[in-house]
Scaffold this motif. Structure first.
Motif, short mmCIF file in Angstrom:
data_model
loop_
_atom_site.label_atom_id
_atom_site.label_comp_id
_atom_site.label_asym_id
_atom_site.label_seq_id
_atom_site.Cartn_x
_atom_site.Cartn_y
_atom_site.Cartn_z
N HIS A 185 10.43 -7.25 52.82
CA HIS A 185 9.66 -8.31 52.16
C HIS A 185 9.96 -9.67 52.77
O HIS A 185 9.06 -10.51 52.91
N LYS A 186 11.21 -9.92 53.12
CA LYS A 186 11.58 -11.19 53.75
C LYS A 186 10.89 -11.35 55.10
O LYS A 186 10.41 -12.43 55.44
N ILE A 187 10.84 -10.26 55.86
CA ILE A 187 10.17 -10.30 57.18
C ILE A 187 8.69 -10.62 57.01
O ILE A 187 8.13 -11.44 57.73
N ILE A 188 8.06 -9.96 56.02
CA ILE A 188 6.62 -10.19 55.78
C ILE A 188 6.37 -11.63 55.36
O ILE A 188 5.44 -12.29 55.85
N LEU A 189 7.22 -12.14 54.44
CA LEU A 189 7.07 -13.53 53.98
C LEU A 189 7.26 -14.52 55.12
O LEU A 189 6.54 -15.52 55.22
N ASN A 190 8.23 -14.27 55.99
CA ASN A 190 8.45 -15.14 57.14
C ASN A 190 7.26 -15.13 58.09
O ASN A 190 6.88 -16.17 58.64
N GLU A 191 6.67 -13.94 58.28
CA GLU A 191 5.50 -13.84 59.15
C GLU A 191 4.31 -14.60 58.55
O GLU A 191 3.60 -15.32 59.25
N VAL A 192 4.11 -14.43 57.23
CA VAL A 192 3.02 -15.14 56.55
C VAL A 192 3.22 -16.65 56.66
O VAL A 192 2.29 -17.41 56.92
N LYS A 193 4.47 -17.09 56.46
CA LYS A 193 4.80 -18.52 56.58
C LYS A 193 4.49 -19.03 57.98
O LYS A 193 3.93 -20.12 58.15
N ASP A 194 4.86 -18.24 58.99
CA ASP A 194 4.58 -18.63 60.37
C ASP A 194 3.09 -18.84 60.60
O ASP A 194 2.67 -19.86 61.16
N TYR A 195 2.29 -17.87 60.15
CA TYR A 195 0.84 -17.96 60.37
C TYR A 195 0.23 -19.14 59.61
O TYR A 195 -0.69 -19.80 60.11
N MET A 196 0.74 -19.42 58.40
CA MET A 196 0.22 -20.55 57.62
C MET A 196 0.52 -21.88 58.32
O MET A 196 -0.35 -22.75 58.41
N PHE A 197 1.75 -22.03 58.83
CA PHE A 197 2.11 -23.28 59.50
C PHE A 197 1.43 -23.41 60.86
O PHE A 197 1.12 -24.52 61.30
N ILE A 198 1.20 -22.28 61.53
CA ILE A 198 0.44 -22.32 62.79
C ILE A 198 -0.97 -22.83 62.52
O ILE A 198 -1.49 -23.69 63.24
#
Length: 317
Positions: free
Chosen positions: A5-18
Motif C-alpha cells: 500500500h505504501k508503494i502504491i501511495l508513493n506512486e500515486v503521489k509521484d504521478y499527482m505531483f508530476i
C-alpha cells in the motif's frame, strides 16, 4: 499500512505531483513565453520554434518528435524506465492543447500578451522561474518531460563517461541556435536577438531548477556543547529517530573533559532540533553550519562511477 500500500501511495503521489509540475509548465509556456515568441530548449522549445516559423501547431510537433524518440528509446531503456515519461509526454500534450484553446488569441494567432507590449524581458523572467519550478517538481517526483531527457539517458547508458548534463546542454544549444536558419524570424540581427534570449531562458531555467532541487536536499551540521549532552542525545535519537555522534572534547580555558554532539541533518529538521535542545538545556552552546553535501544512509547517494579495471586491479593486489 502494508509495504504494497505504501508503494502504491508513493506512486500515486509521484504521478499527482508530476501532473502539477506539468500544469505549471503549461501555464508558464503558453502565458509568458509563447506570446512574445521567446524560444527555449528541449523538444517543447524546438516545437515552439517550428510553430513561430511555420504556424504548424506546437503540440503536434511535440507529440510527433517525442513519439519517435520513445519508439527508439523503448528498446534501449525499457518500458518500466519510461512509464512516467510516457505519462508526462501525453499529459503535457493534452494540457498544451487545452491551454491554447482557453487562452484568448492575438491577431497573429499567438496567445495574448498578459504583460503588455514591450515586456519581453519581464515575461521571460517570470516564465523561466515558473518553468524551472515546474521541471524541479517533475524531477523530484521521479518523472521526466521526455524529449532531450530521453536522448541524454540513452547516450549515458552506452557512454557512461558522458554526463546527462553535458548532453542536455549540447542539445539545447543546437535547438536554440537553429533559430538562425529560419528566415521567417527576420534579419540576422533579429534572429541573433532570439538566440540570445533563448540562451538567457536556458540559463535562468537551469538556475531555478538547480536552486529548487538543491534547497530541498540542503543539509546542516550541528555541534552541541552541553552538560546535559546525554539527555539531548537521547531526545534527538528517540523523538526524531536521528543518529547522533558523540565526540570527546577538551576545554582549553577550563581544562575540563567534555562530550560534544555532532549531528548531520536536513535543513528542514533544524527547528525541531533547536526546540529539543532549548527544552533540555537553554544554556547549551550550539554551532550550526551548512554543508555542501552529505552522502550515506538517510541522505544522498554517492553518484560516482568507479572504473571496472581499477576495481579488478585492487582485487588482485
Amino acid at each position: 499500512m502494508t509495504i504494497d500500500h505504501k508503494i502504491i501511495l508513493n506512486e500515486v503521489k509521484d504521478y499527482m505531483f508530476i501532473a502539477l509540475g506539468l500544469a505549471i509548465y503549461t501555464i508558464a509556456f503558453t502565458v509568458f513565453l509563447m506570446p512574445y515568441e521567446i524560444v527555449a530548449g528541449g523538444v517543447t522549445g524546438l516545437s515552439a520554434i517550428i510553430y513561430y516559423a511555420t504556424g504548424f501547431h506546437l503540440e503536434n510537433t511535440y507529440i510527433i518528435i517525442n513519439g519517435i524518440l520513445l519508439i527508439v528509446a523503448l528498446k534501449i531503456l525499457g518500458v518500466k524506465f519510461l512509464m512516467k515519461t510516457i505519462f508526462a509526454i501525453f499529459t503535457l500534450y493534452f494540457m498544451l492543447v487545452i491551454a491554447q484553446d482557453l487562452i484568448p488569441k492575438q491577431a497573429n494567432g499567438l496567445p495574448f500578451k498578459l504583460m503588455g507590449e514591450g515586456q519581453d524581458f519581464m515575461s521571460m523572467i517570470i516564465g523561466c522561474v515558473m518553468t524551472g519550478i515546474a521541471l524541479a517538481t517533475v524531477f523530484m517526483n521521479n518523472g521526466s518531460t521526455g524529449g532531450t531527457d530521453i536522448i541524454a539517458a540513452s547516450v549515458n547508458k552506452y557512454h557512461s563517461n558522458v554526463s546527462l548534463g553535458s548532453v542536455l546542454i549540447a542539445a539545447d544549444f543546437c535547438i536554440i541556435g537553429s533559430c538562425m536558419f529560419f528566415p521567417q524570424f527576420g534579419t540576422y540581427m533579429e534572429r541573433a536577438h532570439k538566440v540570445m534570449f533563448g540562451f538567457c531562458v536556458m540559463t535562468m531555467e537551469n538556475y531555478v531548477l538547480d536552486y529548487v532541487m538543491n534547497a530541498r536536499r540542503q543539509s546542516v551540521q550541528f555541534m552541541i556543547f552541553s552538560q546535559k549532552w546525554q539527555e539531548i542525545a537521547n531526545a534527538i535519537g528517540t523523538q526524531m529517530n536521528h543518529g547522533v555522534t558523540i565526540l570527546d572534547g577538551h576545554g582549553w580555558y577550563t581544562g575540563r573533559q567534555m562530550k560534544v554532539l555532532c549531528i548531520l541533518a536536513k535543513k528542514n529538521e533544524s527547528i525541531n532540533i533547536f526546540r529539543l535542545i532549548k527544552m533540555i538545556d537553554p544554556n547549551a552552546f550550539v554551532s550550526q553550519s551548512a554543508v555542501i553535501g552529505v552522502y550515506g544512509e538517510g541522505f544522498d547517494e554517492m553518484k560516482v562511477k568507479i572504473k571496472e579495471k581499477k576495481i579488478e586491479g585492487e582485487k588482485h593486489t
